[in-house]
Write a protein that holds these residues in place. Structure first.
Motif, short mmCIF file in Angstrom:
data_model
loop_
_atom_site.label_atom_id
_atom_site.label_comp_id
_atom_site.label_asym_id
_atom_site.label_seq_id
_atom_site.Cartn_x
_atom_site.Cartn_y
_atom_site.Cartn_z
N GLN A 200 42.05 33.91 55.53
CA GLN A 200 40.81 34.50 56.04
C GLN A 200 40.46 35.86 55.45
OE1 GLN A 200 40.82 34.26 60.32
NE2 GLN A 200 41.19 32.05 60.32
N SER A 201 41.19 36.28 54.44
CA SER A 201 40.88 37.56 53.80
C SER A 201 41.50 37.60 52.41
CB SER A 201 41.41 38.73 54.64
OG SER A 201 42.83 38.73 54.64
N VAL A 202 41.04 38.55 51.62
CA VAL A 202 41.63 38.76 50.30
C VAL A 202 43.10 39.14 50.44
CG1 VAL A 202 41.56 40.21 48.24
CG2 VAL A 202 39.42 39.38 49.25
N GLU A 203 43.40 39.92 51.45
CA GLU A 203 44.79 40.35 51.66
C GLU A 203 45.68 39.14 51.95
OE1 GLU A 203 42.10 41.76 53.03
OE2 GLU A 203 42.17 43.56 51.76
N GLU A 204 45.19 38.21 52.74
CA GLU A 204 45.97 37.01 53.03
C GLU A 204 46.15 36.16 51.77
OE1 GLU A 204 45.09 36.30 57.80
OE2 GLU A 204 44.62 34.72 56.35
N MET A 205 45.13 36.05 50.96
CA MET A 205 45.24 35.31 49.70
C MET A 205 46.29 35.93 48.80
SD MET A 205 41.16 34.68 49.08
CE MET A 205 41.31 33.63 47.63
N ARG A 206 46.29 37.25 48.76
CA ARG A 206 47.26 37.97 47.93
C ARG A 206 48.68 37.75 48.47
NH1 ARG A 206 44.76 42.35 47.85
NH2 ARG A 206 43.75 42.08 45.81
N GLN A 207 48.83 37.77 49.77
CA GLN A 207 50.15 37.56 50.37
C GLN A 207 50.68 36.15 50.07
OE1 GLN A 207 50.35 38.46 54.57
NE2 GLN A 207 52.42 37.63 54.79
N GLY A 223 30.71 29.33 52.42
CA GLY A 223 30.44 29.30 53.85
C GLY A 223 31.66 29.04 54.71
N GLY A 224 32.84 28.88 54.09
CA GLY A 224 34.06 28.63 54.83
C GLY A 224 34.77 29.92 55.23
N ASP A 225 36.02 29.79 55.66
CA ASP A 225 36.79 30.94 56.15
C ASP A 225 37.34 31.82 55.04
OD1 ASP A 225 36.41 30.09 58.77
OD2 ASP A 225 38.23 28.86 58.77
N THR A 226 37.51 31.25 53.85
CA THR A 226 38.17 31.97 52.75
C THR A 226 37.16 32.70 51.87
OG1 THR A 226 39.93 30.31 52.73
CG2 THR A 226 39.72 31.70 50.77
N PRO A 227 37.41 33.96 51.51
CA PRO A 227 36.50 34.68 50.61
C PRO A 227 36.35 33.95 49.28
CG PRO A 227 38.09 36.18 51.61
CD PRO A 227 38.54 34.81 51.95
N ILE A 228 35.12 33.96 48.76
CA ILE A 228 34.86 33.38 47.45
C ILE A 228 35.08 34.46 46.40
CG2 ILE A 228 33.19 32.21 45.97
CD1 ILE A 228 34.06 30.55 48.36
N LEU A 229 36.05 34.25 45.52
CA LEU A 229 36.38 35.22 44.49
C LEU A 229 36.05 34.67 43.11
CD1 LEU A 229 39.86 36.45 45.79
CD2 LEU A 229 37.59 37.33 46.35
N SER A 230 35.97 35.55 42.14
CA SER A 230 35.70 35.13 40.77
C SER A 230 36.93 34.46 40.19
CB SER A 230 35.32 36.34 39.91
OG SER A 230 36.45 37.18 39.72
N HIS A 231 36.73 33.75 39.09
CA HIS A 231 37.86 33.11 38.42
C HIS A 231 38.89 34.15 38.00
CE1 HIS A 231 34.92 29.67 37.15
NE2 HIS A 231 35.15 29.70 38.45
N ALA A 232 38.42 35.27 37.50
CA ALA A 232 39.33 36.32 37.04
C ALA A 232 40.16 36.88 38.19
CB ALA A 232 38.55 37.44 36.36
N GLU A 233 39.52 37.08 39.33
CA GLU A 233 40.23 37.60 40.50
C GLU A 233 41.30 36.62 40.98
OE1 GLU A 233 37.08 40.41 42.89
OE2 GLU A 233 36.61 38.27 42.75
N LEU A 234 40.97 35.33 41.01
CA LEU A 234 41.92 34.32 41.45
C LEU A 234 43.11 34.25 40.49
CD1 LEU A 234 39.43 31.51 42.51
CD2 LEU A 234 40.85 32.90 44.04
N ALA A 235 42.82 34.28 39.20
CA ALA A 235 43.88 34.24 38.20
C ALA A 235 44.78 35.46 38.31
CB ALA A 235 43.28 34.14 36.81
N ASP A 236 44.17 36.62 38.52
CA ASP A 236 44.93 37.85 38.62
C ASP A 236 45.86 37.84 39.83
OD1 ASP A 236 45.41 40.66 37.70
OD2 ASP A 236 44.62 41.12 39.69
#
Length: 297
Positions: A200-207, A223-236
């Motif tokens: 439910q947050s970028v911090e949770e995705m990082r964890q 529109g879901g619970d998870t933040p939509i990030l760029s491809h570069a952010e997800l890869a990083d």
């Protein structure tokens, strides 16, 4: 953590599975628009993507016009996977839901979807009948049941070369720590790809990326619970696959609703439509005619 690609002992029997393994070895992030039928899979390949994912939500909407609440049967899913595999050469993930029963059913599900053409099969830990991961009311089974499902899926891999994508929905009802612990166990049991649904947050995705071993998938649902990030952010962060489960279906539905309204008002403009020539070409008419030339006799 180090992300590794597992190599099944019988690799090579399923060419799509081998291609997906190779793809995941070569790229930091693989973008996977989700298909919902054979035509959408064909268009994804024409657009130059390297893989796709048969979204259970989108497939249920497309095939039976009903919500993703466990209403599609195993037989319908196998048939749907077979149609997609015949329309595209792309490696793709098939949504195996909860496996349609106990551990023995999971084995049959994984083997059946692999034989139908899937490069990977997703098995999750929700209570059956399952629900979309971003809708209310979902619950997960006890750990022992969840672990049996993944163990059974991994055992099925010994007979049918296929990647196992293990999904946990425990975040919603039990918190992120429980979800990550389940994910860690899924990896230890042998799952190839790990998917913690609905952070439910970028911090949770990082964890998730920091504490979960193996290849990781992010679910980018607008529109879901998870933040939509760029491809570069997800890869990083460390994700290996970015799946977009409803982007295409939502776009098509929006365009259809608008076009139907225009048709009712008698205001449809040709500029809003793909040309008939391009429709024919993308579906494969021209390729069919060209191939048939060799059989005129």
């Amino acid at each position: 953590m180090t992300n590794t690609v597992r190599i099944a002992p019988n690799e090579g029997r399923n060419l799509r599975a081998a291609r997906l393994r190779s793809l995941l070895e070569q790229k930091e992030l693989v973008v996977a628009p989700c298909c919902y039928d054979a035509l959408s899979a064909k268009l994804i390949e024409q657009a130059g993507f390297d893989m796709t994912f048969m979204s259970g939500f989108a497939a249920s909407a497309s095939r039976i016009g009903m919500p993703d609440l466990g209403l599609m049967s195993y037989g319908e899913v196998v048939d749907h996977v077979r149609n997609i595999s015949e329309a595209t050469s792309l490696p793709f993930v098939a949504d195996g839901d909860t496996g349609y029963g106990n551990a023995m059913n999971v084995i049959r599900t994984v083997k059946g979807l692999a034989r139908a053409g899937a490069a990977a099969v997703m098995i999750e830990d929700q209570v059956a009948p399952k629900r979309c991961g971003h809708t209310p009311g979902k619950a997960v089974v006890e750990r022992e049941v969840a672990f049996d499902r993944i163990k059974a899926a991994v055992d099925a891999r010994e007979e049918e070369d296929v990647l196992i994508l293990a999904r946990t929905d425990a975040r919603k009802a039990h918190g992120l720590s429980e979800a990550i612990e389940r994910a860690q166990c899924f990896f230890e049991l042998g799952a190839d790809i790990i998917f913690v649904e609905a952070p439910q947050s970028v911090e949770e995705m990082r964890q998730i990326c920091e504490e979960t071993p193996g290849l990781l998938m992010a679910n980018m649902l607008e529109g879901g619970d998870t933040p939509i990030l760029s491809h570069a952010e997800l890869a990083d962060m460390g994700f290996n696959i970015a799946a977009y489960p409803l982007t295409l279906l939502s776009a098509v539905m929006q365009q259809m609703v608008e076009t139907l309204a225009a048709m009712k008002a008698d205001t449809v403009q040709d500029s809003a439509l793909m040309s008939f020539a391009e429709v024919r070409d993308r579906i494969g008419f021209e390729a069919y005619y060209e191939a048939s030339e060799g059989y005129k006799a």
